[in-house]
Design a protein around this motif. Structure first.
Motif, PDB file in Angstrom:
ATOM      1  N   GLU A 111       0.812  -1.211   0.000  1.00  0.00           N
ATOM      2  CA  GLU A 111       0.000   0.000   0.000  1.00  0.00           C
ATOM      3  C   GLU A 111       0.851   1.269   0.000  1.00  0.00           C
ATOM      4  N   LEU A 112       2.084   1.151   0.470  1.00  0.00           N
ATOM      5  CA  LEU A 112       2.954   2.322   0.546  1.00  0.00           C
ATOM      6  C   LEU A 112       3.417   2.778  -0.829  1.00  0.00           C
ATOM      7  N   ARG A 113       3.251   1.927  -1.813  1.00  0.00           N
ATOM      8  CA  ARG A 113       3.666   2.269  -3.185  1.00  0.00           C
ATOM      9  C   ARG A 113       2.473   2.330  -4.139  1.00  0.00           C
ATOM     10  N   ASN A 114       1.281   2.367  -3.594  1.00  0.00           N
ATOM     11  CA  ASN A 114       0.073   2.483  -4.407  1.00  0.00           C
ATOM     12  C   ASN A 114      -0.173   3.959  -4.718  1.00  0.00           C
ATOM     13  N   HIS A 115       0.088   4.357  -5.947  1.00  0.00           N
ATOM     14  CA  HIS A 115       0.020   5.785  -6.289  1.00  0.00           C
ATOM     15  C   HIS A 115      -1.394   6.235  -6.625  1.00  0.00           C
ATOM     16  N   ALA A 116      -2.371   5.341  -6.488  1.00  0.00           N
ATOM     17  CA  ALA A 116      -3.737   5.675  -6.910  1.00  0.00           C
ATOM     18  C   ALA A 116      -4.553   6.344  -5.809  1.00  0.00           C
ATOM     19  N   ASN A 117      -4.062   6.367  -4.589  1.00  0.00           N
ATOM     20  CA  ASN A 117      -4.876   6.844  -3.472  1.00  0.00           C
ATOM     21  C   ASN A 117      -4.307   8.082  -2.781  1.00  0.00           C
ATOM     22  N   GLY A 118      -3.730   8.977  -3.548  1.00  0.00           N
ATOM     23  CA  GLY A 118      -3.193  10.206  -2.952  1.00  0.00           C
ATOM     24  C   GLY A 118      -1.883   9.960  -2.228  1.00  0.00           C
ATOM     25  N   ASN A 119      -0.996   9.187  -2.841  1.00  0.00           N
ATOM     26  CA  ASN A 119       0.251   8.773  -2.193  1.00  0.00           C
ATOM     27  C   ASN A 119       1.241   9.930  -2.101  1.00  0.00           C
ATOM     28  N   TRP A 120       1.189  10.649  -0.983  1.00  0.00           N
ATOM     29  CA  TRP A 120       2.092  11.793  -0.822  1.00  0.00           C
ATOM     30  C   TRP A 120       3.496  11.364  -0.430  1.00  0.00           C
ATOM     31  N   TYR A 121       3.672  10.150   0.100  1.00  0.00           N
ATOM     32  CA  TYR A 121       5.013   9.649   0.386  1.00  0.00           C
ATOM     33  C   TYR A 121       5.832   9.616  -0.908  1.00  0.00           C
ATOM     34  N   MET A 122       5.246   9.014  -1.945  1.00  0.00           N
ATOM     35  CA  MET A 122       5.963   8.893  -3.210  1.00  0.00           C
ATOM     36  C   MET A 122       6.281  10.264  -3.789  1.00  0.00           C
ATOM     37  N   TYR A 123       5.326  11.175  -3.712  1.00  0.00           N
ATOM     38  CA  TYR A 123       5.548  12.517  -4.262  1.00  0.00           C
ATOM     39  C   TYR A 123       6.670  13.229  -3.503  1.00  0.00           C
TER      40      TYR A 123
END
Length: 318
Positions: A111-123
């Motif tokens: 879930e930490l790398r799921n970019h579909a749900n507003g993933n601000w960690y990745m950004y």
């Protein structure tokens, strides 16, 4: 056509991110109100029941302890489990164990790398990763009201896989970026200790075990008559970060009056203050604005965007 992303940079101005439950929501974690509902349903969750029932205890232990706690929490009609446990310290032990038993089930690394749900960690990571050598030169820090370990897990794995570095090399980098859990957490990750066999050290998995639940008693740190704000090393560390920060972002923070009071917002005077107001009603936004003007002599900029959208619009590097 791929999505355009600006080049990674480095945050030079002292920047502090204050995280509420909404900041962990994109990664599958419940909000405070949702956690309440989950705890109230614990009696029908077999893994949780098993983890909360001590070895060699009488079969009536669960009924006497957990069901009494659930019943009183339900009838209290308060939204926050933290607030309830502060007022009912006799339930501190079973309350901490319940929090851990519930949240462990949400430790889903994918879930930490799921970019579909507003993933601000990745950004955020994409904005900071100019090089492995310079990553810890980003002048950032975090204060979180959350118990989960998702931020630490994400950063460690991202650095390790991006730059092909060892666990220890990545751990050394992350030690330079303060992450303060005001109310503790549900255990340390293996790379956070030299001895990975330490009893409070567990991998990021959904496995709910008696050992993990019981050992959370040592790492969850509620405020009550036995642990005051002025004695809390976590709050002392937080106040230092607030005092030295020049720019503060409130991320997924509900601006609960108790938590706002404990942050000692008078320390935020003269700083750039930006906050998500996603889901906050107009009266709460008005109260927050007035609080900061009165107690910190500062204006806070509230935007109805979620955390990811806020960072995309307002994250600054200079």
């Amino acid at each position: 056509m791929g999505m355009f992303m600006p080049e990674a940079g480095m945050i030079k101005t002292k920047t502090l991110f204050i995280l509420g439950a909404g900041a962990s929501k994109p990664f599958g974690y419940p909000t405070g109100i949702e956690l309440r509902e989950i705890i109230l349903r614990m009696s029908v969750l077999p893994d949780v029941v098993s983890a909360l029932t001590p070895v060699n205890e009488e079969s009536t232990w669960y009924e006497k302890s957990v069901l009494k706690f659930i019943s009183e929490f339900l009838k209290s009609s308060v939204y926050s489990i933290d607030y309830f446990l502060e007022k009912r310290p006799e339930f501190t032990e079973i309350g901490k164990m319940s929090i851990a038993a519930c949240l462990i089930g949400y430790e889903k690394d994918q879930e930490l790398r799921n970019h579909a749900n507003g993933n601000w960690y990745m950004y955020l990571y994409d904005r900071l990763k100019s090089s492995f050598e310079d990553f810890d030169k980003n002048n950032i820090s975090f204060i979180t009201f959350n118990y989960d370990r998702s931020l630490e897990q994400f950063f460690h794995n991202a650095l390790k896989s991006t730059f092909n570095k060892s666990n220890q090399e990545c751990a050394d980098k992350l030690k330079e970026i303060p992450i303060v859990h005001l109310y503790g957490h549900i255990g340390l990750l293996p790379w956070q200790l030299q001895d990975s066999n330490d009893e409070i050290c567990f991998p990021y998995t959904q496995e709910v075990t008696k050992q993990r639940v019981v050992n959370a008693l040592k790492t969850l740190k509620l405020i009550n008559s036995e642990r005051r704000i002025e004695d809390s090393e976590e709050f002392k560390a937080a106040y230092k970060l607030i005092e030295t920060a020049q720019r503060i972002y409130f991320m997924g923070f509900g601006f609960d009056e108790v938590n706002l009071e404990r942050l000692d917002i008078k320390l935020m005077g003269g700083k750039s203050l930006i906050a998500t107001a996603y889901g906050l009603d107009a009266s709460t936004q008005k109260r927050v604005t007035q609080d900061f003007q009165t107690r910190a002599n500062s204006d806070i900029f509230l935007d109805d965007k979620n955390v990811l959208a806020l960072l995309k619009d307002y994250l600054q590097y200079e």
